[in-house]
Structures are given as C-alpha cells and as structure tokens.
Design an enzyme around this catalytic site. Sequence first.
Site, short mmCIF file in Angstrom:
data_model
loop_
_atom_site.label_atom_id
_atom_site.label_comp_id
_atom_site.label_asym_id
_atom_site.label_seq_id
_atom_site.Cartn_x
_atom_site.Cartn_y
_atom_site.Cartn_z
N ASN A 6 -10.21 4.89 2.42
CA ASN A 6 -9.15 4.59 1.47
C ASN A 6 -8.68 5.86 0.76
O ASN A 6 -8.44 6.87 1.40
CB ASN A 6 -9.60 3.49 0.51
CG ASN A 6 -8.86 2.20 0.79
OD1 ASN A 6 -7.65 2.19 0.96
ND2 ASN A 6 -9.59 1.09 0.84
N ARG A 66 -7.77 -0.03 13.16
CA ARG A 66 -6.42 0.27 12.71
C ARG A 66 -6.43 1.41 11.71
O ARG A 66 -7.47 1.79 11.18
CB ARG A 66 -5.77 -0.96 12.08
CG ARG A 66 -6.36 -1.37 10.73
CD ARG A 66 -5.45 -2.35 10.03
NE ARG A 66 -5.97 -2.91 8.80
CZ ARG A 66 -5.87 -2.33 7.60
NH1 ARG A 66 -5.32 -1.12 7.48
NH2 ARG A 66 -6.33 -2.93 6.52
N GLU A 77 0.84 -1.21 0.00
CA GLU A 77 0.00 0.00 0.00
C GLU A 77 0.87 1.25 0.00
O GLU A 77 2.09 1.19 0.05
CB GLU A 77 -0.90 0.02 1.25
CG GLU A 77 -2.33 -0.42 1.01
CD GLU A 77 -3.17 0.64 0.29
OE1 GLU A 77 -2.60 1.66 -0.14
OE2 GLU A 77 -4.38 0.43 0.15
N ASP A 114 -9.89 1.46 -4.37
CA ASP A 114 -8.99 1.42 -3.22
C ASP A 114 -8.23 2.73 -3.14
O ASP A 114 -8.79 3.76 -2.81
CB ASP A 114 -8.08 0.20 -3.33
CG ASP A 114 -7.39 -0.17 -2.03
OD1 ASP A 114 -7.09 0.73 -1.23
OD2 ASP A 114 -7.13 -1.37 -1.81
N GLU A 152 -13.88 -4.96 9.52
CA GLU A 152 -14.53 -4.17 8.47
C GLU A 152 -16.01 -3.92 8.78
O GLU A 152 -16.86 -3.86 7.90
CB GLU A 152 -14.37 -4.82 7.09
CG GLU A 152 -12.91 -4.92 6.67
CD GLU A 152 -12.71 -5.43 5.26
OE1 GLU A 152 -13.68 -5.37 4.46
OE2 GLU A 152 -11.59 -5.89 4.94
N ASN A 208 -5.55 3.20 8.11
CA ASN A 208 -5.48 2.81 6.71
C ASN A 208 -4.89 3.99 5.94
O ASN A 208 -4.01 4.68 6.44
CB ASN A 208 -6.86 2.39 6.19
CG ASN A 208 -6.77 1.40 5.04
OD1 ASN A 208 -5.93 0.49 5.07
ND2 ASN A 208 -7.61 1.54 4.04
#
Length: 281
Positions: free
Chosen positions: A144, A96, A16, A192, A117, A98
Amino acid sequence: MTAYEVAVLAEATLGEGPTWDAATGRLIWLDILGSRIHTYDPASGRRTVRTTEQHVGAVKLREGGGLVLNLRDGVALLDPDDSFSWLHHAPVPGRRANEAAVAPDGSLWAGTMRYDEALGGGTLSRVTGDGEAEVILDDVTVSNGTGWSPDGRLMYYIDSPTRRVDVFDHDNGRVTNRRPLTEIEDGAGYPDGLTVDADGCVWVALWDGGAVRRYTPSGDLDRVIDLPTPRTTACTFGGPDLTDLYITTARTGLSAPSALAGSLLVVPGAGKGLPQRAFAG
C-alpha cells in the site's frame, strides 16, 4: 476536528490513488476494481472518466507527458495521444497491482497483492523509465502507501495487514534499516495509503477506521481527521497552493454503505503538501 467537504459524490467500488496534476489543476483518482481513471477540476467542477481494460492500481504523471499505469499485468505507459504500450509486462495469475509512488529519482515503486490477499503473495518493485524492474520487497501481503521524506533520505511504506507504517533509510534507489514508525492500535482500522507533507509528517488513511491521521517524523500522533465512511483508502495534497487534502474512499465489502462511501472528499486548508514527482519514462 477539521470539516471535510464532498468534492465528488461517487460510488467507487474501491476509490484510490489520488494524484494532483499541477499543470492542469486537476486531481486524478481511481476506482481500482471498477477499472476507471477519474479526473476532477475543482475550479470548474468538470469531471472525466476513462475505463481501463484491466484493474488499475495506480496512475502517475510522466515527465514527458501522459501517464504511467500500474495495471494487473504490469506497468504500462499512456502517451498524450492516448497510445498504449507495456513498459514492464509481468502477469502473475491471481495477482493484481495496488498502490504505486514515484521516488525522488523518478522511478516508479509499484506494489502488488493477490486477489485472495494470501500472506506474502505480493511485492514492491522499483521500475525505471527504461523498463528495468527490480523486486525490492518480495514478502508483502497488501502493498500500500509509499512515500519519501522531503529530503529523500527516508522512505515510508505500508503493508496493510501488519498494521504498521514502516520507515527505511533511502539512498539512490536502495532501502535499508526497516523499522516501525508507528503501529495502528486494534479497533482503529488498518493503514492504507499515505502522503508526506512539507513538514515531513506522514498522513495515513485508515481502512475500516474512517479517518486520516497525521504522524510526526518521530512517529507521534499529531492530528486526526474523522470521516463519514469507514473505508478510507488514500490521501494527497492538491489545489493551487497544495493545501487541500483530497481523500478517496471505498464501498467494497460494506453491507450497508453510506451515501458517501466511494466518494472523493476534501479537507480545505488541511496542511501544506509537496509537489508531485513525475515518472522519468
């Protein structure tokens, strides 16, 4: 169709967050679930790997040097001498970090999500250089890609399960008038990460879509780059002229991952990117 190349053959669990560091000519990218920060120098091929003590959702450059980290338990600073400090420590059990992005004013827009999620369990917050944090969106599932138009007047944002790329009006750290720029059709994956190019077009990585798409500011599909592994996660422009599109990928959840799943890919000469903004902290 534009040919891709393998920049770094890797097996990242959840690759990522690619960020181009123009000062050093390196790309910074992450393995979120592997708790690793990678760097790659395309001129020399040199690579480094640093392990973090928590899952790391994003890493961005700082104006004064060093890095700002979006970690599981909040936003932290890493100084050039490698000293670590929390800027905004706000742990939430089961949640967490992202994606994150640096806004035109130098603030960090940091996303979170729950490990399971759960619907609406994440947030998007604006964190200033002095550590003040404000929740901008509090009903997010998988926060995202985030980015701004070249003039800073529009903000693009992805909450992946919505299958939409949304656009807001942006003014001095405030966003209003949320509306869809485009929606990803069934069977094409989930949006994403994203990056905005010098023409104001939005490049979107498609999780379970094995592709990166370019959309015009009016939301029209302009270009598709097909890739060899389905879990495409994020993209950014790098290289000396910001014309090479770097793309991260993931292996997590794949029953039979391909040899390139989790690798860092690059499409040379894909377009023209914008300089990376640094965090004002």
